[in-house]
Design a protein around this motif. Structure first.
Motif, short mmCIF file in Angstrom:
data_model
loop_
_atom_site.label_atom_id
_atom_site.label_comp_id
_atom_site.label_asym_id
_atom_site.label_seq_id
_atom_site.Cartn_x
_atom_site.Cartn_y
_atom_site.Cartn_z
N ARG A 140 0.82 -1.21 0.00
CA ARG A 140 0.00 0.00 0.00
C ARG A 140 0.85 1.26 0.00
NH1 ARG A 140 -4.71 0.06 4.06
NH2 ARG A 140 -5.86 0.84 2.26
N GLU A 141 2.15 1.10 0.00
CA GLU A 141 3.04 2.26 -0.01
C GLU A 141 3.33 2.65 -1.46
OE1 GLU A 141 5.14 3.89 2.72
OE2 GLU A 141 3.19 3.43 3.58
N TRP A 142 2.60 3.61 -1.98
CA TRP A 142 2.77 4.00 -3.38
C TRP A 142 3.31 5.43 -3.45
CZ3 TRP A 142 2.92 -0.24 -5.93
CH2 TRP A 142 2.08 -1.31 -5.62
N ASN A 143 2.51 6.34 -3.97
CA ASN A 143 2.95 7.74 -4.06
C ASN A 143 2.71 8.47 -2.74
OD1 ASN A 143 1.45 7.45 -7.18
ND2 ASN A 143 3.64 7.76 -6.97
N SER A 144 3.70 9.11 -2.23
CA SER A 144 3.64 9.96 -1.03
C SER A 144 2.50 9.58 -0.09
CB SER A 144 3.56 11.43 -1.44
OG SER A 144 2.46 11.64 -2.31
N GLU A 240 10.29 -0.55 -8.24
CA GLU A 240 11.00 0.31 -7.28
C GLU A 240 10.32 0.29 -5.92
OE1 GLU A 240 11.32 4.21 -8.87
OE2 GLU A 240 12.65 3.62 -10.52
N ARG A 241 8.97 0.33 -5.94
CA ARG A 241 8.22 0.33 -4.67
C ARG A 241 8.34 -1.03 -3.97
NH1 ARG A 241 8.55 4.91 -5.37
NH2 ARG A 241 7.01 6.54 -4.97
N VAL A 242 8.28 -2.09 -4.74
CA VAL A 242 8.41 -3.43 -4.16
C VAL A 242 9.80 -3.60 -3.58
CG1 VAL A 242 8.42 -5.91 -4.66
CG2 VAL A 242 6.66 -4.44 -5.67
N TRP A 243 10.79 -3.18 -4.30
CA TRP A 243 12.18 -3.32 -3.85
C TRP A 243 12.43 -2.48 -2.60
CZ3 TRP A 243 14.94 -7.21 -4.91
CH2 TRP A 243 16.33 -7.22 -4.74
N LYS A 244 11.80 -1.32 -2.55
CA LYS A 244 11.93 -0.46 -1.36
C LYS A 244 11.30 -1.16 -0.15
CE LYS A 244 10.71 4.11 0.45
NZ LYS A 244 10.02 5.40 0.16
N LEU A 246 10.91 -4.42 0.26
CA LEU A 246 11.74 -5.56 0.64
C LEU A 246 13.10 -5.13 1.18
CD1 LEU A 246 11.02 -7.95 -2.38
CD2 LEU A 246 10.09 -8.10 -0.06
N GLY A 247 13.48 -3.88 0.92
CA GLY A 247 14.79 -3.40 1.32
C GLY A 247 14.99 -3.30 2.81
N VAL A 248 13.90 -3.33 3.59
CA VAL A 248 14.04 -3.21 5.04
C VAL A 248 14.43 -4.55 5.67
CG1 VAL A 248 12.40 -1.32 5.14
CG2 VAL A 248 11.60 -3.66 5.44
N TYR A 249 14.36 -5.62 4.90
CA TYR A 249 14.72 -6.93 5.43
C TYR A 249 16.23 -7.16 5.30
CZ TYR A 249 9.76 -8.15 5.48
OH TYR A 249 8.42 -8.19 5.74
N ASP A 250 16.72 -8.12 6.04
CA ASP A 250 18.12 -8.54 5.92
C ASP A 250 18.34 -9.04 4.50
OD1 ASP A 250 20.12 -10.99 5.95
OD2 ASP A 250 20.69 -9.65 7.60
N GLY A 285 12.45 -5.65 -13.41
CA GLY A 285 13.24 -6.07 -12.26
C GLY A 285 12.79 -7.35 -11.60
N PHE A 286 11.62 -7.84 -11.94
CA PHE A 286 11.13 -9.08 -11.35
C PHE A 286 11.75 -10.26 -12.11
CE2 PHE A 286 7.88 -5.89 -10.46
CZ PHE A 286 7.66 -6.08 -9.10
N ASN A 287 13.01 -10.51 -11.86
CA ASN A 287 13.74 -11.52 -12.61
C ASN A 287 14.84 -12.15 -11.76
OD1 ASN A 287 16.08 -9.73 -12.75
ND2 ASN A 287 14.92 -8.59 -14.29
N GLY A 288 15.56 -13.07 -12.34
CA GLY A 288 16.61 -13.78 -11.63
C GLY A 288 17.80 -12.94 -11.29
#
Length: 721
Positions: A140-144, A240-244, A246-250, A285-288
């Protein structure tokens, strides 16, 4: 207000999505499904008379698109579905995280829709086959400040004025926004659709006038990019939003997890549209490359996902309203923004988990809620304002009004108000007595009897009903057709009668649509049900499908084509337009010898089943006494770049002839064929048009050739024709 022949457009929130208003899952309009049977398609890329061309579609670095060897995609075509779910719930922002540990796997579900797009993320134990719906985190974290289950499928190439992101809901005041691009992916399947998009581009770019080119300074608001590349740019933002998130995880732990990605698509959708979506998602970006342990990318039909989720939701979350029991049969109506899918399912089991079986063939039409907006805009232009005044609202629109196009600030404001009224419309004359829409400042003094008072547009209940009429009529016809076909075909097989219609999708939340279907189907004692989370049913169902992957069988495995492949053929050309030309002694036409048509590009979606693959049409001509044996030659491009040759040259080191397919029409009765006679031909000739399909199986290229509805290659018992 009179009826028009035009179609209509939008998916409830499609314009309010650009403003600050938000909708909850239970009251928003969404997007979805798709049309038309698989059509014959022309080659993907046009050829030029020059000796080389650059591959124009997805001209991206191949390094972005690296799959792990184990990765494959799957197109869901099974007749049985089963999974196990639990409850839903309101998923918070990206800080509301679940703990991840070794021994888990990651499931990412992507629902790219005509008007809205959603992503769901699930961490489950590797051996787990079921999960609670509360385990599914809908991003649910999209634009601002925009935090909803889905984000608008909208993108702009206008330069931002300040901090605008120019996608989703974050746009500058002057932005020209690309909307409903998903519809254009399928529009390219027809010549009319292709020409229509060319005309749209010329309109948007002011017919390439020198003044426009100079004023744009190389950065035009209206992009000349093809729809698939617009989708790619949009999907990059989604990634970019998905990666952001997931970026909070180890990261070391995250990247060590096995990953499954599920991409939803309309129930009836062309190979080209599926391939464009697949390429956009993977190149984004959704790739190997990003997920080293990517195991599967699967493509799932939207109604399949929606049925799994909706049936289980009603069973587990609304037990007091339980409508499904063992052996019950129900119709799922997935009414979204672009298209409407109607599919019938039978309940095989309810315990220990719900198991469904698809009955009959699904039906799909382009009659989603976006077409209502188009009807409204057409009425504004043709019957109320006239073309000149209407152009003040929407420049470059004198010629055509279409759903899949761009929209500017003034029209967005008008449509935002209209969509809000449309979402609330019930068809009750007392409740829907009058709807008002404030027109832009240019219309402040305008008054038109019965409709406009000093710039204030007024519509009543009957006006709105006329705008809804065509879409609703088509949906009712789809539902009735589905019911009739299923009951006619299966009545003697002991299958229970249809008792329920489950409404999902954004348009499926329309009270007016529900009321009309209920009224039309009451005579058959069929009831209407809609889950509270119908807007995101497809997305949540796709996530469940990824969790239950070991329980869902009968998939057609797919991979990506690792190389470029072309068919070599002699093609008609203007005399002197290219090298190696000759005049065909049969037709008298000037032909280019051994021209290459690149029918497969590296990274394209590859199916093992030729019925799902891209079709290429090839014509063979001969006279009565001519040899009727031919060879279809398939070439592979050997270099790593994408600068593709346009013809076969002797001893060409860049090409390898990987398939030589023999076909023969020697045994065909000539009186069964059409006879042709051209001005340059000395005698009549005959023509046979075959369909060529390339597939990828066991790490090798295979081909199937079909003529007159018969497979003529590979040759089966009985030999050639």
């Amino acid at each position: 207000m009179s009826r028009h022949n035009h179609n209509l457009f939008d998916s409830a929130n499609a314009y309010s999505m650009y403003g600050n208003s938000r909708r909850s899952d239970a009251s928003s309009m969404s997007d979805e499904p798709f049309p038309g049977p698989r059509e014959f398609t022309l080659p993907l890329h046009t050829q030029t008379s020059s000796d080389r061309i650059s591959s124009s579609d997805f001209n991206e670095s191949e390094e972005q698109y690296t799959h792990s060897r184990a990765a494959s995609s799957t197109f869901q075509r099974s007749s049985k579905i089963s999974s196990a779910t639990s409850n839903s719930g309101d998923y918070g922002d990206a800080t509301n995280l679940v703990a991840i540990t070794e021994g888990q796997r990651l499931v990412i579900a992507i629902d790219y829709g005509t008007t809205f797009t959603g992503v769901a993320i699930v961490f489950v134990p590797v051996d787990e086959k079921t999960a609670k719906l509360s385990d599914i985190k809908v991003l649910r974290e999209w634009n601002s400040s925009y935090n909803e289950d889905k984000v608008p499928s909208a993108y702009s190439y206008t330069k931002p004025r300040a901090s605008e992101e120019q996608w989703g809901t974050s746009f500058s005041e002057d932005a020209e926004i690309m909307v409903y691009t998903k519809l254009e992916l399928d529009a390219q399947e027809s010549v009319i659709g292709e020409l229509d998009m060319i005309l749209d581009n010329l309109d948007g770019m002011k017919d390439l006038s020198s003044e426009y080119v100079v004023s744009s300074k190389g950065e035009p608001d209206y992009t000349p990019k093809k729809p698939d590349l617009v989708v790619l740019d949009y999907m990059k933002k989604i990634f970019e939003r998905v990666w952001k998130y997931l970026g909070v995880y180890d990261q070391a732990l995250l990247l060590s997890l096995p990953v499954d990605i599920i991409i939803t698509h309309p129930v009836v959708w062309s190979y080209r549209a599926r391939n464009a979506t697949y390429r956009a998602v993977t190149l984004a970006g959704f790739n190997g490359d990003k997920f080293p342990r990517l195991e599967n990318i699967k493509m799932l039909a939207e109604p399949e996902a929606a049925a799994v989720y909706t049936a289980r939701y009603l069973k587990e979350e609304e037990p007091d309203k339980t409508v499904l029991e063992k052996n019950d049969t129900f119709i799922l109506c997935d009414a979204g923004g672009g298209t409407v899918d109607v599919v019938t399912f039978r309940v095989l089991e309810t315990e220990p988990s719900l198991e469904l079986e698809q009955i009959g063939e699904p039906h799909s039409r382009k009659c989603g809620s976006v077409f209502i907006d188009g009807e409204f805009k057409t009425w504004l232009r043709d019957e109320l304002l006239g073309p000149d005044d209407y152009e003040k609202l929407e420049p470059n629109s004198k010629k055509r009004i279409k759903p899949h196009s761009t929209t500017g600030r003034k029209m967005r404001d008008v449509m935002k108000s209209f969509v809000e009224h449309k979402c609330r419309f019930t068809g009750d004359e007392k409740a829907d007595h009058r709807f008002t829409i404030e027109l832009p400042a240019e219309f402040e003094g305008l008054s038109i009897q019965d409709y406009v008072d000093e710039g204030l547009l007024k519509l009543d209940c009957n006006d709105m009903m006329l705008l809804f009429e065509k879409c609703v009529d088509e949906i009712v016809a789809l539902v009735k057709r589905q019911e009739k076909e299923v009951m006619t075909k299966y009545d003697d097989q002991g299958i229970a009668r249809i008792k329920s219609i489950l409404m999902i999708g954004g348009f499926g939340e329309s009270i007016f649509l529900q009321n009309v279907i209920r009224e039309q189907m009451e005579v058959n004692d069929i009831t209407i049900h809609r889950p509270a989370t119908s807007w995101s049913a497809v997305l949540r169902g796709a996530a469940l499908y990824g969790i239950d992957k070991s329980r869902l069988k009968n998939y057609v495995r797919t991979q990506r084509f690792p190389n470029y492949y072309a068919v070599a053929r002699d093609t008609e050309e203007t005399q002197g337009a290219g090298l190696a030309q000759y005049q065909d002694p049969i037709t008298g036409k000037f032909m280019g010898k051994s021209r290459l048509t690149w029918i497969v590009h590296r990274g394209d979606l590859a199916f093992e089943d030729w019925n799902l693959s891209q079709e290429t049409l090839l014509a063979f001509t001969f006279r009565e006494n001519d040899e009727k044996n031919f060879t279809i030659s398939i070439y592979k491009y050997l270099r790593k770049d994408n600068i593709l040759p346009t013809r076969v040259r002797p001893n060409d080191p860049e090409l390898e002839n990987v398939l030589a397919i023999p076909i023969s029409f020697s045994n065909v009765k000539l009186d069964s064929l059409d006879m042709y006679k051209s001005s340059g031909a000395r005698e009549p000739y005959y023509q046979c048009v075959v369909s060529l399909y390339l597939t990828w199986r066991n790490e090798s290229l295979e081909a199937t050739v079909v003529w007159n509805n018969n497979v003529i290659y590979p040759v089966t018992a009985g030999g050639m024709i």
